[in-house]
Scaffold this motif. Structure first.
Motif, short mmCIF file in Angstrom:
data_model
loop_
_atom_site.label_atom_id
_atom_site.label_comp_id
_atom_site.label_asym_id
_atom_site.label_seq_id
_atom_site.Cartn_x
_atom_site.Cartn_y
_atom_site.Cartn_z
N PRO A 1 0.81 -1.23 0.00
CA PRO A 1 0.00 0.00 0.00
C PRO A 1 0.85 1.28 0.00
CG PRO A 1 -0.17 -1.15 2.11
CD PRO A 1 0.49 -2.08 1.16
N ASP B 1 0.45 4.07 -2.81
CA ASP B 1 0.29 5.50 -2.56
C ASP B 1 1.28 6.32 -3.39
OD1 ASP B 1 -1.74 5.05 -0.81
OD2 ASP B 1 -0.59 5.45 1.01
N PRO C 1 -6.13 4.59 -4.81
CA PRO C 1 -6.89 5.06 -3.64
C PRO C 1 -7.45 6.45 -3.84
CG PRO C 1 -4.53 5.22 -3.24
CD PRO C 1 -4.69 4.54 -4.57
N HIS D 1 -8.20 -0.36 -1.43
CA HIS D 1 -8.88 0.36 -0.37
C HIS D 1 -10.32 -0.10 -0.18
CE1 HIS D 1 -9.81 2.58 -4.06
NE2 HIS D 1 -10.94 2.92 -3.48
N MET E 1 -11.21 -0.90 3.65
CA MET E 1 -12.12 -0.07 4.44
C MET E 1 -13.30 -0.90 4.95
SD MET E 1 -13.77 2.29 1.42
CE MET E 1 -14.96 3.15 2.42
N TRP F 1 -3.13 0.87 7.78
CA TRP F 1 -4.55 0.76 7.43
C TRP F 1 -5.46 0.94 8.65
CZ3 TRP F 1 -7.43 1.77 3.62
CH2 TRP F 1 -6.96 1.67 2.33
N LYS G 1 -5.73 4.57 7.85
CA LYS G 1 -6.32 4.81 6.53
C LYS G 1 -7.78 4.36 6.50
CE LYS G 1 -2.23 4.34 3.56
NZ LYS G 1 -1.59 3.46 2.56
N GLY G 2 -8.04 3.16 7.00
CA GLY G 2 -9.42 2.65 7.01
C GLY G 2 -10.32 3.51 7.86
N LEU H 1 -11.20 6.58 5.83
CA LEU H 1 -12.14 6.32 4.75
C LEU H 1 -13.55 6.04 5.27
CD1 LEU H 1 -9.97 4.16 2.32
CD2 LEU H 1 -10.71 6.53 2.02
#
Length: 885
Positions: free
Chosen positions: A84, A88, A636, A706, A710, A773, A776-777, A780
């Motif tokens: 990831p 990115d 993403p 993603h 997510m 994540w 990140k999750g 999101l």
């Protein structure tokens, strides 16, 4: 101030930045600084960070102050977190092109190495064909990811990939990648400087055993370092651990590491540096040091640093490093006061004393690595844990549970509470250490010779951290004994320790599920959090490799192995002491069968020796060609609305509570990991994409997508949301209607209604692996703020870097004392120009309206800059575009 000096080594002249002259010119004594602080000082001198250097030169060990910008010499990635990160970077190239820049503006500015080690699963175990089968399945499942990494290899400069079947990232780093002292050409000079690094795995700290300063960061922070940004952290306290005495013959490095994990957790070293020294320091061999350094995340420290000494040089020689490099390391570190001097004690924030003679054989569990249990107490402790209240050290069951048995369908065998379903020699923590691996092999040999066998219901596996391990086990003839007990080679990777334990026998799984049995696992790893090892195994214990085999032979954790026989052979009962090899046996074996040539051979042409990897075809070019049909790699949405100029528009009013948690919610609870459930939100997404369950693979392998990630955020089956106390797992109550649903579905409903959310939680939020994540999750899902009692360092940093605001209750306050139920709405009075750790007023509306203050956990000016830019990656893109102009 001229702080450069010349040094001639191997008939070459080098330049280095002299620590002693720098600090003495400011009236300070270099010998008073901890060695880890000296490395930070050198970095500030070399990068001309004059203001920060002046602050750090005045370092007060008792009350450190200020913030340090750290620029590592290199970055190391593993594939779960590395993919990831590279995704990115590829997406950032797209964003730069969209804003009118060239894609090459986004490129690693320091060396970056990605080691593919997290993707192999133990689908097949206990057979000589296991390695071949698991490798084939790995390449089959991960073809899209590996194609992407092959593209990245040719697209980015300063980027290398160590292919699968080589080893675990930290062991490869220790045995091969690190040179300890690095060189760089600058303005016609050859500059010498210490190796230092950040890695996208918590256990990057293992390299501190080699005298190299490094720690784990989230993928987001690593991306910033890759792109030339400093990472900022508060000037640390440095806790000195003064070692005395010597290990008892019955104990080993794992026992020592588990002892330290418990000791240092109790000493509250979270977020601090730990540095080892003292009369007993030089009695620890480097492999033992590396085992201890590896466990730093488990005791909560940023790092556990072991200064460079003769043992470091000895290890470099053992592992096949060149004599020229060894001479360079010795000369530079001695010239620049980075070589350990036992006659001068540095000034530490405080000192903890450790007598090696106090260490006992132990396990840790059943749910946390810091919960150490002496071997003699394991059986009784397990029974107590069954009836303890549900939590980190309890299952909340009745006393009748210990007697529960179940017949395995179509088999003439029974399973009982506490029986061992899985025994794995795994993880770089211990497989990097020849003494414990050889002890395991010798114990296996003794067990076979006494006629013992592992029960059929135990899934056994051996997944070493490098090919060195199989080399010396095969050379000395120990491998066949391990294989006879079912510890066949299953792969070179993290496997069980990261949750890639693979399925149990279907009949065993069915029996456990139908009877809700509390079965156990014993593994030589570093993590045993709930739901991590295998979803059906509730009690998981960390142990040294020889103890993993001993418990596998016993088939249960309900036996006291110090008094009860492990099993019976033709000659009668066999006890642990009958199998345990002497230290002399282990030492002689290592001396006979471990040589520098083994390392040279194992790492020869390491980047290109895997033919299966070499045959993967991929696209070329500076910009990645995204495949919209891919369920592994996706572009993403982080930069969709990115503008060249900053626009602050971050409303923190009327936030609904997406979830309310208690203490010790780990990144294993937050970040998707392990198997993807058939009927989970992520499973439903993959089914809708046309995949069958057998092709779901793991969350770790899908971190480049993603949409999958997510949907799996906050999806751990052991997670307990206090808004839905009667259900465990990733569920919540959607407050607008009172419906119970998955956290993902509720988050989407809030977003449809244009309502942002907040997470309420307790102490140590985000402890565990450095999983980006988890942040990140969360972002999101529409979470704009987190309110916790305390944070683990890496996760707090990751939240900020994703534009999420971390708040902290004031001392003595929490959700309970304030009467917060999670049914309220929260408004945080955050100004447009916040300050570091300022107090912020919170207004709560609902049944019991109230106002209270919380601390804003922006710990450096950089945190504020990230927040203003909606995250660190948008900040970097804007910076690169401006640099172009």
């Amino acid at each position: 101030m001229d702080n450069k000096k010349k040094l001639t080594v191997n008939n070459e002249q080098y330049t280095f930045f002299d620590l002693e002259s720098t600090v003495s010119s400011l009236g300070k004594d270099i010998s008073k600084y901890p060695y880890s602080i000296r490395i930070l000082l050198e970095s500030l001198i070399r990068h001309n960070e004059s203001e920060d250097l002046a602050d750090l030169v005045n370092y007060d060990a008792k009350k450190p102050d200020g913030v340090i910008p750290f620029r590592p010499s290199r970055v190391i990635l593993q594939d779960f977190t590395g993919v990831p990160a590279i995704v990115d970077l590829a997406a950032m190239r797209d964003a730069v092109v969209k804003l009118g820049g060239k894609p090459q503006l986004i490129n690693p500015e320091i060396p970056v190495t990605l080691v593919v080690d997290h993707s192999v699963q133990v689908d097949c175990a206990g057979k000589q064909t296991s390695l071949a089968y698991n490798t084939e399945k790995e390449f089959e499942r991960n073809h899209e990811r590996y194609q992407f990494l092959k593209w990245a290899q040719q697209a980015f400069d300063n980027f290398e990939v160590v292919p699968p079947e080589t080893g675990i990232i930290h062991q490869v780093n220790l045995e091969y990648l690190s040179d300890v002292v690095l060189t760089a050409e600058k303005a016609g000079e050859k500059i010498l400087f210490p190796d230092s690094l950040e890695g996208t795995d918590s256990h990057t700290t293992m390299i501190n055993g080699l005298g190299v300063l490094g720690w784990g960061v989230g993928g987001i922070e690593a991306e910033a370092a890759i792109l030339g940004e400093a990472s900022y952290f508060p000037t640390p306290e440095v806790i000195g651990v003064k070692i005395s005495g010597q290990l008892h013959p019955s104990t080993n490095a794992t026992d020592l590491a588990l002892h330290l994990t418990q000791l240092l957790r109790n000493e509250k070293v979270v977020g601090k540096f730990v540095e080892y020294f003292g009369e007993g320091y030089q009695k620890l061999n480097l492999s033992d040091r590396a085992t201890i350094a590896n466990m730093a995340p488990e005791y909560g420290a940023t790092c556990g640093y072991f200064p460079i000494d003769q043992e470091t040089l000895k290890y470099l020689r053992l592992t096949g490093r060149s004599e020229e490099q060894i001479a360079l390391v010795e000369a530079y570190t001695k010239a620049n006061h980075l070589f350990y001097d036992p006659t001068k004690e540095a000034e530490y924030s405080r000192i903890i004393h450790l007598n090696l003679a106090d260490i006992q054989p132990a396990l840790a569990g059943p749910k946390r690595p810091q919960d150490r249990i002496p071997v003699k107490e394991v059986a009784e402790n397990f029974k107590t844990t069954l009836t303890n209240p549900a939590g980190p050290q309890g299952f909340g069951l009745t006393t009748a549970e210990i007697q529960k048995t179940a017949v395995v369908k179509d088999r003439n065998e029974k399973l009982q509470t506490g029986d061992l379903a899985l025994a794995a020699i795994t993880s770089c923590t211990n497989t990097s250490n020849p003494s414990v691996m050889v002890a395991a092999g010798l114990l296996a040999k003794n067990a076979i010779e006494k006629g013992l066998a592992v029960p059929d219901f135990v899934k056994t596996s051996l997944a070493p951290g490098s090919k060195i391990v199989t080399s010396y086990l095969e050379k000395g003839g120990l491998m066949p004994y391990l294989e006879q007990l079912g510890f066949d080679l299953v792969g070179y990777g993290c496997t069980t320790c990261i949750g890639n334990s693979g399925p149990l026998d279907p009949a065993i799984e069915e029996t456990i599920k139908e009877n809700d049995l509390v079965v156990s696992a014993v593994l030589s790893g570093n993590r045993n959090f709930e739901g991590r090892i295998h979803p059906l195994i509730k009690a998981n214990y960390l142990a040294s490799p020889p103890l993993v085999i001993a418990y596998a032979l016993a088939g249960t954790v309900t036996k006291d192995l110090t008094n009860e026989p492990i099993g019976s052979g033709p000659a009668g009962p066999v006890y642990l002491e009958d199998l345990w090899p002497s230290n002399k046996e282990v030492e002689n074996y290592i001396a006979n069968y471990l040589e520098p040539e083994d390392f040279t051979e194992a790492y020869k042409d390491v980047y290109h020796s895997n033919q299966r990897w070499n045959q993967i075809e991929t696209s070329a070019g500076a910009v990645y060609s995204w495949d919209d049909a891919s369920t592994y790699i996706a572009n993403p949405p982080f930069f969709e609305d990115l503008t060249e100029e900053v626009t602050i528009n971050q409303d923190l009013s009327n936030l609904a509570v997406l979830a309310k948690f208690g203490d010790t919610v780990t990144t294993d609870h937050i970040s998707p990991a392990g198997n993807i459930g058939l009927d989970s939100p992520a499973g439903k997404y993959l089914k809708a994409a046309g995949l069958t369950y057998k092709d779901f693979n793991s969350f770790g392998s899908r971190r480049g997508n993603h949409e999958v990630m997510m949907r799996g955020t906050f999806g751990n089956i052991r997670l307990q949301n206090q808004l839905t106390p009667e259900i465990t797992g990733g569920y919540t109550k959607y407050l607008l209607t009172g419906e119970e649903m998955s956290i993902y579905d509720a988050a989407m409903k809030y977003q449809e209604n244009h309502q942002n959310t907040v997470i309420l939680t307790g102490k140590d939020y985000g402890m565990g692996s450095s999983r980006d994540w988890a942040a990140k999750g969360t972002a999101l899902l529409g979470v704009k703020a987190v309110l916790a009692e305390s944070y683990e360092r890496i996760h707090r940093s990751n939240l900020v870097m994703m534009g999420i605001v971390p708040f902290e209750y004031l001392p003595g306050e929490n959700a309970e004392t304030l009467g917060l139920t999670g049914n309220e709405q929260f408004s945080f009075d955050l100004p447009d120009e916040p300050t570091i750790q300022q107090l912020v007023t919170v207004s709560v509306t609902g049944e019991n309206p109230l106002k209270f203050q919380v601390k804003l956990r922006f710990d450096a000016q950089a945190d504020i800059d990230y927040w203003k830019n909606q995250g660190i990656l948008p900040l970097v893109i804007r910076k690169k575009i401006k640099e172009r102009a």
